[in-house]
Design an enzyme around this catalytic site. Structure first.
Site, short mmCIF file in Angstrom:
data_model
loop_
_atom_site.label_atom_id
_atom_site.label_comp_id
_atom_site.label_asym_id
_atom_site.label_seq_id
_atom_site.Cartn_x
_atom_site.Cartn_y
_atom_site.Cartn_z
N GLU A 202 0.69 -1.19 0.01
CA GLU A 202 0.22 -0.02 0.24
C GLU A 202 0.38 1.51 -0.16
OE1 GLU A 202 -2.66 -0.47 3.38
OE2 GLU A 202 -4.05 -1.83 2.28
N ASN A 249 2.05 -5.41 -3.45
CA ASN A 249 0.83 -5.60 -2.94
C ASN A 249 -0.04 -4.55 -2.42
OD1 ASN A 249 -1.48 -7.09 -2.28
ND2 ASN A 249 -1.15 -6.34 0.13
N HIS A 285 -10.71 -6.15 -1.67
CA HIS A 285 -11.64 -5.49 -0.57
C HIS A 285 -12.61 -5.30 -1.59
CE1 HIS A 285 -9.14 -7.30 2.77
NE2 HIS A 285 -8.26 -6.55 2.13
N GLU A 317 -5.90 -10.73 -1.34
CA GLU A 317 -7.05 -10.39 0.42
C GLU A 317 -8.71 -10.26 0.07
OE1 GLU A 317 -5.46 -7.33 2.36
OE2 GLU A 317 -3.37 -7.62 2.29
N ASP A 319 -12.69 -10.50 0.51
CA ASP A 319 -13.31 -10.39 0.79
C ASP A 319 -14.82 -9.29 0.11
OD1 ASP A 319 -12.19 -7.59 1.77
OD2 ASP A 319 -11.47 -8.33 3.93
C1 XIL Z 1 -6.47 -5.85 8.63
C2 XIL Z 1 -6.81 -7.24 9.65
O1 XIL Z 1 -7.15 -8.16 8.34
C3 XIL Z 1 -6.66 -6.68 10.67
O2 XIL Z 1 -6.49 -7.50 11.93
C4 XIL Z 1 -5.54 -5.59 10.84
O3 XIL Z 1 -5.81 -4.86 12.31
C5 XIL Z 1 -5.92 -4.77 10.28
O4 XIL Z 1 -5.14 -4.95 9.16
N1 XIL Z 1 -4.58 -4.57 4.11
C6 XIL Z 1 -3.60 -5.42 4.19
C7 XIL Z 1 -4.39 -6.50 5.54
O5 XIL Z 1 -2.95 -5.39 3.91
O6 XIL Z 1 -2.94 -6.26 5.66
C8 XIL Z 1 -5.15 -5.74 6.27
O7 XIL Z 1 -5.23 -6.24 7.29
C9 XIL Z 1 -6.66 -5.42 6.03
C10 XIL Z 1 -5.43 -4.43 4.93
#
Ligand code: XIL
Length: 397
Positions: A202, A249, A285, A317, A319
């Site tokens: 990020e 990423n 996401h 990731e 969802d």
């Molecule tokens: C999130 C976790 O899921 C949480 O448990 C934590 O509190 C914060 O981070 N992008 C990412 C992940 O790359 O590492 C993040 O994970 C979600 C967004």
């Protein structure tokens, strides 16, 4: 739901661990393929047994539905040479249903938090014991005992930064030393256990400019020189582990937009100059709004342009956050899960499909997006949702 051709779960139990090479992550999909090259009587007997099971099933007028084991996401993905992963937490491994689904449905595990800087390097380097590998090690042990591969996440991120680092008043030169040491220590600790690392997470704003962070410019190690600090981190990572795959990423870079354009420009430049970048992770996401032909087409074309650079692509990731869990919302979510899975299945450079957790019981979404949830393929009682079936179907088709 696809029916497994071989029917007999015992033919699958002896499957091989995903095989990771520099050329790509190759999952050996069939028990038979490996066994053929061996000449032991045991192997011949096993093949014969499977054949008998298959023939008796084929002859049966009412074939039994395949057993749950034979229809896992993992089996469906293996046949596609795709790795199916999920984020996990070591403190949940004691929950029987959690551990059982994690170890049977997925071929890859990634630490949701326990390999992040603040978790793994909670104390300054002046402390006799600056690192805490306990959580990460427990996850690696679980993965190894379930023939899963491990993806590392993440060495450099603006979140999960420990207090000692935030408040230390370090200069740029000191930050560089700390970061290089961190990358070296963590990667060395997990060498040959982790096959791919999100080295940088990020680093861009939505408009494609560099995000202002502790690592970039506060004081950072690369203020004003764009992607230079990412390049430097990749070089340190390559020095620390010559074999592991190195990833950048990010989120909201699935479609072709200003952020993905910036990542693309960086990746193109890095490839041209031989900077060690092996792949890009697309977090994915998303919300039901993504179920739009224009958006899906844009994701597909985005993957295509990154693939043409010779990069490996991972959906890292996934969802889908919903505002309620009624039947029609879950059906809509399922459709979208299926479409996203299909995008990876149809793109040869896409090697990993990973969800951010797998049960709504332990998803990060409700804690971060007020009123939203229902984001994962299993509900909060560990029941499979339409999203599960849709992913499975897209993999099995
Ligand atoms: C999130 C976790 O899921 C949480 O448990 C934590 O509190 C914060 O981070 N992008 C990412 C992940 O790359 O590492 C993040 O994970 C979600 C967004």
């Amino acid at each position: 739901m696809a029916i497994d051709y071989f029917g007999s779960p015992s033919c699958f139990r002896a499957r091989d661990k995903p095989n990771i090479g520099r050329e790509g992550l190759i999952v050996n999909p069939f028990f038979f393929r490996k066994q053929k090259s061996q000449t032991s009587l045991g192997a011949i007997a096993a093949v014969a047994l499977c054949l008998v099971a298959f023939l008796s099933l084929a002859a049966s007028p009412n074939p039994q539905p395949a057993s749950p084991e034979a229809t896992t996401l993992r089996h469906a993905a293996e046949a596609r040479h795709i790795v199916i992963g999920t984020a996990a937490a070591s403190f949940l491994l004691g929950e029987a249903e959690y551990a059982s689904i994690l170890g049977s449905e997925f071929s890859q595990l990634q630490a949701e938090n326990e390999m992040k800087f603040g978790a793994i390097h909670p104390r300054p380097d002046t402390d006799p014991n600056p690192y805490n590998f306990a959580g990460g090690d427990a996850l690696v042990a679980f993965a190894q005992s379930h023939n899963m591969v491990v993806r590392g996440h993440t060495l450099l991120w603006h979140n999960n930064v420990p207090e000692w680092l935030k408040k230390g008043g370090y200069t740029s030169a000191q930050m560089a030393t700390i970061l290089q040491g961190h990358i070296h220590s963590v990667m060395t600790h997990y060498a040959s256990k982790v096959y791919a690392w999100d080295v940088v997470n990020e680093a861009f704003n939505d408009d494609g400019t560099m995000r202002s962070t502790l690592w970039y410019d506060q004081p950072g190690i690369g203020a004003g020189v764009g992607t230079k600090y990412i390049e430097q981190s990749l070089r340190w990572a390559r020095e620390a582990d010559p074999k592991v795959k190195l990833f950048y990423n990010d989120y909201d870079a699935e479609e072709i937009n200003k952020k993905s354009d910036a990542i693309y420009a960086m990746a193109k430049d890095f490839k041209k100059r031989g900077i060690p970048l092996d792949g890009v992770g697309f977090q994915t996401h998303i919300t039901p709004k993504f179920d739009d032909p224009a958006k899906l087409k844009s994701y597909k074309e985005n993957l295509e342009r990154f693939a043409k650079l010779g990069l490996e692509l991972h959906m890292t990731e996934i969802d889908v956050r919903l505002s309620n869990g009624d039947t029609s919302s879950l059906a809509e979510e399922g459709k979208l899960y299926g479409e996203i899975t299909k995008l990876c299945v149809e793109q040869p450079a896409c090697k990993v499909i990973q969800t951010w957790g797998f049960t709504d019981k332990h998803s990060w979404i409700p804690g971060f997006y007020k009123g939203l949830g229902w984001a994962l393929p299993w509900d909060d009682k560990y029941q499979k949702k339409p999203a599960y079936e849709a992913m499975h179907d897209a993999l099995a088709k």
